[in-house]
Design a protein around this motif. Structure first.
Motif, mmCIF file in Angstrom:
data_model
loop_
_atom_site.group_PDB
_atom_site.id
_atom_site.type_symbol
_atom_site.label_atom_id
_atom_site.label_comp_id
_atom_site.label_asym_id
_atom_site.label_seq_id
_atom_site.Cartn_x
_atom_site.Cartn_y
_atom_site.Cartn_z
ATOM 1 N N LEU A 95 0.819 -1.219 0.000
ATOM 2 C CA LEU A 95 0.000 0.000 0.000
ATOM 3 C C LEU A 95 0.855 1.272 0.000
ATOM 4 O O LEU A 95 0.332 2.375 0.161
ATOM 5 C CB LEU A 95 -0.922 0.012 1.226
ATOM 6 N N THR A 96 2.167 1.117 -0.151
ATOM 7 C CA THR A 96 3.060 2.283 -0.037
ATOM 8 C C THR A 96 2.772 3.363 -1.082
ATOM 9 O O THR A 96 2.847 4.552 -0.779
ATOM 10 C CB THR A 96 4.535 1.812 -0.075
ATOM 11 N N ASN A 97 2.423 2.975 -2.297
ATOM 12 C CA ASN A 97 2.116 4.009 -3.298
ATOM 13 C C ASN A 97 0.944 4.882 -2.858
ATOM 14 O O ASN A 97 0.857 6.051 -3.217
ATOM 15 C CB ASN A 97 1.772 3.371 -4.645
ATOM 16 N N GLN A 98 0.047 4.302 -2.057
ATOM 17 C CA GLN A 98 -1.121 5.067 -1.604
ATOM 18 C C GLN A 98 -0.862 5.806 -0.295
ATOM 19 O O GLN A 98 -1.259 6.951 -0.132
ATOM 20 C CB GLN A 98 -2.309 4.129 -1.370
ATOM 21 N N ASP A 184 -1.313 3.442 -11.624
ATOM 22 C CA ASP A 184 -2.415 3.237 -10.686
ATOM 23 C C ASP A 184 -1.843 2.919 -9.303
ATOM 24 O O ASP A 184 -1.184 1.891 -9.107
ATOM 25 C CB ASP A 184 -3.262 2.064 -11.214
ATOM 26 N N LYS A 185 -2.120 3.800 -8.331
ATOM 27 C CA LYS A 185 -1.545 3.629 -6.990
ATOM 28 C C LYS A 185 -2.013 2.355 -6.300
ATOM 29 O O LYS A 185 -1.404 1.901 -5.336
ATOM 30 C CB LYS A 185 -1.957 4.802 -6.099
ATOM 31 N N LYS A 186 -3.156 1.835 -6.748
ATOM 32 C CA LYS A 186 -3.693 0.650 -6.069
ATOM 33 C C LYS A 186 -3.024 -0.638 -6.524
ATOM 34 O O LYS A 186 -3.227 -1.690 -5.939
ATOM 35 C CB LYS A 186 -5.202 0.545 -6.326
ATOM 36 N N ALA A 187 -2.270 -0.551 -7.613
ATOM 37 C CA ALA A 187 -1.640 -1.765 -8.155
ATOM 38 C C ALA A 187 -0.216 -1.898 -7.630
ATOM 39 O O ALA A 187 0.484 -0.907 -7.424
ATOM 40 C CB ALA A 187 -1.618 -1.683 -9.679
ATOM 41 N N ALA A 188 0.192 -3.132 -7.392
ATOM 42 C CA ALA A 188 1.587 -3.382 -7.002
ATOM 43 C C ALA A 188 2.017 -4.739 -7.539
ATOM 44 O O ALA A 188 1.204 -5.672 -7.596
ATOM 45 C CB ALA A 188 1.732 -3.353 -5.484
ATOM 46 N N ILE A 189 3.281 -4.820 -7.953
ATOM 47 C CA ILE A 189 3.843 -6.139 -8.255
ATOM 48 C C ILE A 189 5.176 -6.282 -7.524
ATOM 49 O O ILE A 189 5.874 -5.295 -7.286
ATOM 50 C CB ILE A 189 4.075 -6.391 -9.771
ATOM 51 N N VAL A 190 5.466 -7.509 -7.135
ATOM 52 C CA VAL A 190 6.810 -7.824 -6.645
ATOM 53 C C VAL A 190 7.265 -9.039 -7.444
ATOM 54 O O VAL A 190 6.703 -10.128 -7.299
ATOM 55 C CB VAL A 190 6.843 -8.154 -5.140
ATOM 56 N N TYR A 212 -3.842 -5.911 -6.154
ATOM 57 C CA TYR A 212 -4.639 -4.726 -6.485
ATOM 58 C C TYR A 212 -5.556 -4.443 -5.306
ATOM 59 O O TYR A 212 -6.268 -5.337 -4.837
ATOM 60 C CB TYR A 212 -5.453 -4.938 -7.776
ATOM 61 N N ASP A 213 -5.534 -3.223 -4.830
ATOM 62 C CA ASP A 213 -6.321 -2.872 -3.651
ATOM 63 C C ASP A 213 -7.758 -2.555 -4.062
ATOM 64 O O ASP A 213 -8.212 -1.417 -4.004
ATOM 65 C CB ASP A 213 -5.677 -1.673 -2.945
ATOM 66 N N ASN A 220 -7.093 -3.667 -16.913
ATOM 67 C CA ASN A 220 -6.338 -4.513 -15.984
ATOM 68 C C ASN A 220 -4.827 -4.300 -16.125
ATOM 69 O O ASN A 220 -4.238 -4.638 -17.150
ATOM 70 C CB ASN A 220 -6.709 -5.973 -16.288
ATOM 71 N N PRO A 221 -4.173 -3.758 -15.101
ATOM 72 C CA PRO A 221 -2.741 -3.465 -15.235
ATOM 73 C C PRO A 221 -1.876 -4.722 -15.363
ATOM 74 O O PRO A 221 -0.734 -4.643 -15.789
ATOM 75 C CB PRO A 221 -2.409 -2.717 -13.939
#
Ligand SMILES: Cc1cc2nc3c(=O)[nH]c(=O)nc-3n(C[C@H](O)[C@H](O)[C@H](O)COP(=O)(O)OP(=O)(O)OC[C@H]3O[C@@H](n4cnc5c(N)ncnc54)[C@H](O)[C@@H]3O)c2cc1C
Length: 458
Positions: A95-98, A184-190, A212-213, A220-221
């Protein structure tokens, strides 16, 4: 603390989840203070804050908070990771981007000071200590609880794709496209290059953890990454009806991660866990339950980090090359695993940053590019640590040439090798932190624990 003051030669360590790989940071030849019994979890529905005992692991915190349909800025994988060490170092989250780092979401801490007094610290009370604790590690006393903000929790999407290494080129391309396009701030990948040498067999793969939050949006990212996956049973539409609890997601992801670290544990995995079809890949793995894993052995490990503001194609090429190079050393040096992570963040990641001991400022994105090795046998320590330093230097050089890193980016203490100088972690905040340490620990009691030690101001 009072006893330590009396016995001034006794060494000790404070242990949260015990996940630090640096010897002496939470392990010790002296007295170990395990925080395990500080395990309270109290959600306040009025303030919407959660008080977390300093012995809690993320596994239990996510389970608790999900009941209230709330979420916290917490670790990306639960897997036994302690809230305490994670938060005291900074705390990168999906959630860091948000919402920034864990330390940006801390409201109050309870601390046992080095004189034995128990105090609270927040923006209003002992604000210098509150500043110092947020990123200052175990320099200022022993924290007994953390109060953190919570955020609404609705349906979320999480999946982990596993690719054979021969798809590396396409996967890398898809990761580059994701980084270029997804704002999109809600998306994250590791993503991670993962190489294992277990009981005489080498396994090389790339994993991409998707988060995805919320329900996946129409745009769809993760589309390209999902399309690349052979696991065609993944149902892109499932999100329409899904309302999965965060805890279930994390619990399940941890089963997947524990497979990656330790395939032998897969047999105990709950196959009815309702997360977007990933259970089918688990069943595939479970066909080979007799395979023994890393977790059974006397495994030693280190993490090392290059701090980067962003990733470029050349940097990803270098990561891939270095991961292959490390993998080629596993067999002959009792290596167990070599992993290099790619965790991209958006430039806005620190837009909500607060003033804390660990410097992180709006407009200066900075995330850990993590290298992790596991091996057996103390006699191999020197080999693997030297190899890690060599690989980190090599990645650092490319990152510098690509403009992805520079000397000004503070190092992240939670994933840095033990010999990282404290000035490289705290940068311009170091003199202020030295003064605060001299105030709260004049006898240098915390100097008898391991960790990144902030010197006392004279
Ligand atoms: C599987 C895995 C996933 C991870 N994922 C993430 C992630 O998503 N984001 C991220 O930022 N990092 C991540 N990390 C790194 C993690 O932040 C560090 O390993 C962190 O130190 C773990 O905290 P701990 O409490 O388990 O560690 P410990 O080893 O118990 O403690 C780490 C340090 O904190 C000190 N400490 C612990 N408790 C206290 C206390 N109560 N008072 C004072 N000092 C204390 C210890 O003395 C030690 O120096 C991950 C690590 C692992 C193993």
């Amino acid at each position: 603390m009072k006893v330590f003051k009396t016995y001034d030669k006794v060494k000790f360590a404070v242990k949260g989840g015990g996940h630090s790989t640096n010897p002496g940071f939470s392990s010790t030849t002296g007295i170990q203070i395990s925080m395990a019994n500080f395990n309270e979890l109290e959600y306040n529905s009025k303030t919407q804050n959660l008080r977390i005992g300093a012995g809690c692991l993320f596994d239990e915190v996510y389970k608790e908070i999900a009941q209230y349909k709330r979420n916290i800025v917490g670790g990306a994988t639960a897997a036994g990771v302690g809230v305490a060490g994670w938060l005291l170092g900074g705390g990168y989250s999906l959630l860091t981007n948000q919402y920034g780092l864990g330390i940006d979401n801390l409201v109050e801490v309870s601390v046992v000071l080095c004189n034995g007094k128990s105090v609270k610290a927040s923006a209003e009370c002992n604000s210098d200590l509150f500043f110092a604790i947020r990123g200052g590690g175990n320099n200022f006393g022993i924290v007994t609880s953390f109060t953190v903000k919570t955020y609404p929790l609705g349906p979320i999407y999480r999946n982990m794709l596993t690719f054979p290494i021969d798809k590396a080129t396409q996967v890398k391309e898809a990761i580059i496209n994701y980084i270029d396009k997804c704002k999109d701030k809600k998306a994250a990948i590791v993503a991670a290059y993962r190489h294992f040498y277990i009981r005489g067999g080498q396994e090389d793969k790339i994993t991409v953890d998707l988060f995805y939050d919320g329900p996946l949006p129409a745009d769809n990212p993760f589309e390209e990454l999902l399309e690349l996956s052979d696991e065609k049973w993944i149902n892109h539409e499932l999100h329409d009806t899904a309302d999965k609890k965060l805890a279930e997601n994390f619990a399940f992801m941890d089963q997947l991660f524990s497979h990656i670290h330790d395939p032998s544990r897969v047999t105990a995995a709950p196959l009815d866990c309702p997360v977007y079809g990933t259970r089918f890949s688990l069943q595939t793995y479970a066909k080979n339950p007799s395979q023994a894993g890393v977790g059974e052995e006397n495994v030693r490990a280190r993490w090392g980090t290059v701090m980067v503001s962003h990733f470029t194609r050349k940097l990803l090429n270098e990561i891939e090359d270095q991961s292959k190079f490390a993998a080629s050393k596993l067999k002959d040096n009792q290596g167990k695993s070599a992993v290099i992570d790619i965790w991209p963040f958006l430039p806005c990641m620190f837009d909500t940053s607060t003033a804390t001991a660990w410097p992180h400022e709006k407009g200066q994105p900075n995330g850990p590019l993590l290298v992790c090795f596991q091996w057996e046998g103390e006699s191999n320590d020197q080999y693997w640590i030297a190899l890690m330093m060599q690989i980190l230097r090599s990645i650092q050089r490319v990152a510098e040439a690509e403009g992805c890193t520079n000397d000004k980016l503070p190092k992240y203490c939670n994933t840095s090798l033990a010999d990282t100088p404290v000035k490289d972690i705290y940068k311009k905040n170091l003199p202020k932190l030295m003064t605060i340490r001299a105030k709260y620990d004049p006898d240098d009691i915390m100097g008898r624990t391991g960790g990144f030690r902030i010197p006392l101001a004279l």
